[in-house]
Design an enzyme around this catalytic site. Structure first.
Site, PDB file in Angstrom:
ATOM      1  N   HIS A 141      -8.622 -19.141   1.586  1.00 22.25           N
ATOM      2  CA  HIS A 141      -8.418 -18.553   2.921  1.00 22.25           C
ATOM      3  C   HIS A 141      -9.520 -17.527   3.187  1.00 22.25           C
ATOM      4  CE1 HIS A 141      -5.178 -17.094   5.976  1.00 22.25           C
ATOM      5  NE2 HIS A 141      -6.399 -16.846   6.435  1.00 22.25           N
ATOM      6  N   LYS A 224      -8.122 -26.290  10.551  1.00 26.15           N
ATOM      7  CA  LYS A 224      -7.300 -25.088  10.609  1.00 26.15           C
ATOM      8  C   LYS A 224      -6.680 -24.991  12.002  1.00 26.15           C
ATOM      9  CE  LYS A 224      -5.562 -20.957   9.932  1.00 26.15           C
ATOM     10  NZ  LYS A 224      -6.426 -19.774   9.794  1.00 26.15           N
ATOM     11  N   HIS A 253      -1.726 -21.608  10.646  1.00 25.17           N
ATOM     12  CA  HIS A 253      -1.262 -20.253  10.966  1.00 25.17           C
ATOM     13  C   HIS A 253      -0.433 -20.417  12.230  1.00 25.17           C
ATOM     14  CE1 HIS A 253      -2.267 -15.737  11.602  1.00 25.17           C
ATOM     15  NE2 HIS A 253      -1.384 -16.101  12.527  1.00 25.17           N
ATOM     16  N   HIS A 279      -0.278 -17.640   5.238  1.00 27.19           N
ATOM     17  CA  HIS A 279       0.578 -16.481   5.557  1.00 27.19           C
ATOM     18  C   HIS A 279       2.056 -16.851   5.516  1.00 27.19           C
ATOM     19  CE1 HIS A 279      -2.888 -14.173   6.714  1.00 27.19           C
ATOM     20  NE2 HIS A 279      -3.204 -14.988   7.688  1.00 27.19           N
ATOM     21  N   HIS A 327      -6.986  -9.150  15.049  1.00 29.84           N
ATOM     22  CA  HIS A 327      -6.570 -10.087  16.095  1.00 29.84           C
ATOM     23  C   HIS A 327      -6.895  -9.588  17.496  1.00 29.84           C
ATOM     24  CE1 HIS A 327      -4.821 -13.052  13.448  1.00 29.84           C
ATOM     25  NE2 HIS A 327      -4.447 -12.030  12.707  1.00 29.84           N
ATOM     26  N   ASP A 367      -7.890 -14.045   2.834  1.00 26.72           N
ATOM     27  CA  ASP A 367      -7.954 -13.693   4.259  1.00 26.72           C
ATOM     28  C   ASP A 367      -9.057 -12.660   4.467  1.00 26.72           C
ATOM     29  OD1 ASP A 367      -7.340 -13.909   6.899  1.00 26.72           O
ATOM     30  OD2 ASP A 367      -5.464 -12.805   6.820  1.00 26.72           O
TER      31      ASP A 367
END
Length: 577
Positions: A141, A224, A253, A279, A327, A367
């Site tokens: 990731h 993804k 995700h 996640h 984000h 991540d």
């Protein structure tokens, strides 16, 4: 007949069968179950290099040429920790691959020599005596936001990267996606000179199958699906339909806000097909508050990321700011703030600890720079194992007692960042374990620094990264000893010892002739039949329930109480910052 004591034998040749080794400063110990390269009864016959030692001409080194089969490199007397076991052995490397695990030396004067471990004049020696060897880690990731992330990864023992990105663009800072053929080509070219294997993920968020197929022909290894691009049930179904036809994996995700459906709707869209859920604990994203329940399904390959590993008293505080940045949220907008707060749930983060320990969450990734730290995948995995041993005691199958070995727990946790992601993404024919035939992507550790900083990182048979002292010193060891790039990290060697994992469709489309890369393009294996049962030592499917009001998590009917750790190993004893 005089015999060496076990202590003296370990000092001379490294530990042997029955000896236990503490991993860094954790409470975890492993016990060697087999010694293929010697043992107390064979002292003096072990393959050891140095002045007055065994591996000299017409002694431990024979006359066999490389053309006659001598290995290029032998790692002597290493303790191997892998999903399949914990043993001591010499490891032979030839043409960048592992060719044998056994006893090395000269069969003309030594007994029990493996036929593929006959040391000759063309053989280099890496001293593994007293050290631990693991397979190169796979970070499943990775946001490719800046090239420096590769150096950090290598310096922690990562040799394979699964993820995507194009640099510090907003899409890459949020989502592990390299979208479209042009970006895929440029990123494959940019990463060609780094000594890591790469598997790029294309953008799966579309209902147009043509847009998916063109990315597979352009060099994507899979897809993804990310909520920031819209993980609707229709997009999930369309992406998985193409993935089924192509044989590639899809990482998901899911929709934190439940705007396009709830976890049940996502599972209905997945429709029993193989999928890698990022996640899975929910703190990094996914259906609030119950995405964690997907870890109970036989077709779901669940992973979580290292910022929540393990659950500590500081975990919640650092996550809110991380989320706002990663984000592209605005703290002045109440809805953005509520979105962030809905994802950070201490009950599900705490349950993540237990689900890892019982093997229900199968993988750990970073991540990187998007709520995770690429250089801490290995370290935080073992911190989690330590915390779980302190709280739960010995794992099933391991003996109890303060100084008893934790072999089953060690094998389970090492699998989370080696063989499990390799199987999930169709890379296990090349990487993911210390096994004959695979790329010699190997990490050597001093036991006191296990999981913290490697002694050396071998990439495709060449030392690419290592702890090295002052280059102007008279010997290699004077301070400062730092993780530094070695000759195996030079661009030409990196390309020769590493691969780009791509979909088979890109090979058929002639991608190798269309982009400026020197390394091999290797097709991923078909993963569409891969399920939870194929995750070695991490295949548990407990019943998981989340109370929608209190967020209380029940695992097989039992509430897992929150007990965040207040102190961790592998931390300030090793690092200033």
């Amino acid at each position: 007949m005089a015999r060496l004591s076990r202590e003296r034998y370990a000092q001379l040749y490294g530990p042997t069968t029955g000896d236990r080794i503490r991993l860094a400063d954790t409470d975890l110990l492993v016990e060697i179950t087999e010694d293929r390269c010697g043992g107390p009864g064979l002292a003096g016959d072990e393959a050891v290099f140095g002045g007055g030692k065994v591996l000299r001409e017409s002694m431990g080194q024979g006359r066999v040429t490389r053309a006659e089969g001598a290995p290029d490199t032998v790692i002597t007397g290493a303790v191997i920790i892998d999903y399949w076991g914990i043993i001591k052995a010499d490891i032979g490397i030839r043409d960048g691959r592992i060719v044998a695990i056994g006893k090395a030396g000269n069969p003309n004067i030594m007994s029990g020599i493996h036929p593929d471990l006959v040391v000759g004049p063309s053989t280099e020696i890496i001293g593994g005596n007293g050290r631990i060897v693991t397979a190169g880690a796979i970070d499943c990731h990775v946001h490719l936001i800046c090239p420096q992330v590769i150096a950090e990864a290598l310096g922690s023992g990562i040799t394979t990267i699964i993820g995507g990105g194009t640099g510090p663009a907003e899409g890459s800072k949020s989502t592990t996606v390299t979208p479209g053929g042009w970006h895929l080509a440029r990123m494959l070219e940019a990463l060609d000179s780094w000594p890591v294997n790469i598997a790029l993920l294309g953008k799966g968020n579309t209902v147009n199958p043509d847009a998916l197929w063109e990315q597979l022909r352009g060099g994507a290894s899979g897809f993804k699906l990310h909520e920031d691009w819209g993980s609707s049930p229709a997009a999930i179904d369309a992406c998985l339909t193409v993935a089924d036809a192509a044989g590639v994996q899809v990482a998901l995700h899911s929709d934190t806000l439940n705007e396009m459906g709830f976890v049940e709707d996502t599972l209905a869209a997945i429709a029993g097909r193989s999928i890698h859920t990022y996640h899975t604990e929910g703190a990094g994203g996914g259906h609030a508050p119950d995405i964690i329940t997907v870890a109970a399904h036989p077709n779901v390959l669940p992973s979580s990321t290292n910022p929540t590993r393990p659950h500590t008293v500081n975990t919640l505080d650092e996550h809110l700011d991380m989320l706002m940045v990663c984000h592209h949220l605005n703290p002045r907008i109440p809805e953005d703030l509520a979105f962030a707060e809905s994802r950070i749930r201490p009950s599900t983060i705490a349950a993540e600890d237990l689900l890892h320990d019982i093997g229900a969450i199968s993988m750990i990734g970073s991540d990187s720079q998007a709520m995770g730290r690429v250089g801490e995948v290995v370290m935080r995995t073992w911190q989690t194992a330590h915390v779980m041993k302190q709280r739960r005691g010995a794992l099933e199958g391991d003996p109890s007692g303060r100084y008893s070995a934790d072999n089953n727990r060690a094998r389970r946790y090492v699998a989370k960042y080696t063989i499990c992601p390799a199987v999930a993404h169709g890379l296990d024919h090349e990487v993911g374990s210390v096994e004959v035939g695979k790329l010699a992507d190997l990490v050597l550790w001093e036991p006191a620094f296990f999981g913290v900083r490697p002694h050396a990182v071998v990439k495709g048979g060449a030392i690419a990264w290592a702890a090295m002292g002052d280059a102007n010193a008279s010997i290699p060891t004077p301070q400062p000893v730092l993780p530094r790039p070695m000759f195996g990290a030079s661009p030409a060697v990196a390309a020769a010892t590493s691969v780009h994992f791509v979909a088979a469709q890109s090979i058929e489309a002639g991608l190798a002739d269309q982009i400026a890369v020197d390394r091999r393009l290797v097709p991923v294996a078909d993963v569409r039949a891969v399920g939870k049962a194929d995750m070695p030592l991490n295949d548990a499917q407990p019943r998981i329930e989340v109370d929608p009001d209190t967020f209380t998590v029940r695992i097989d009917g039992e509430v897992w109480e929150q007990q965040p750790a207040t102190e961790l190993p592998m931390a300030q004893r090793y690092f200033l910052f």
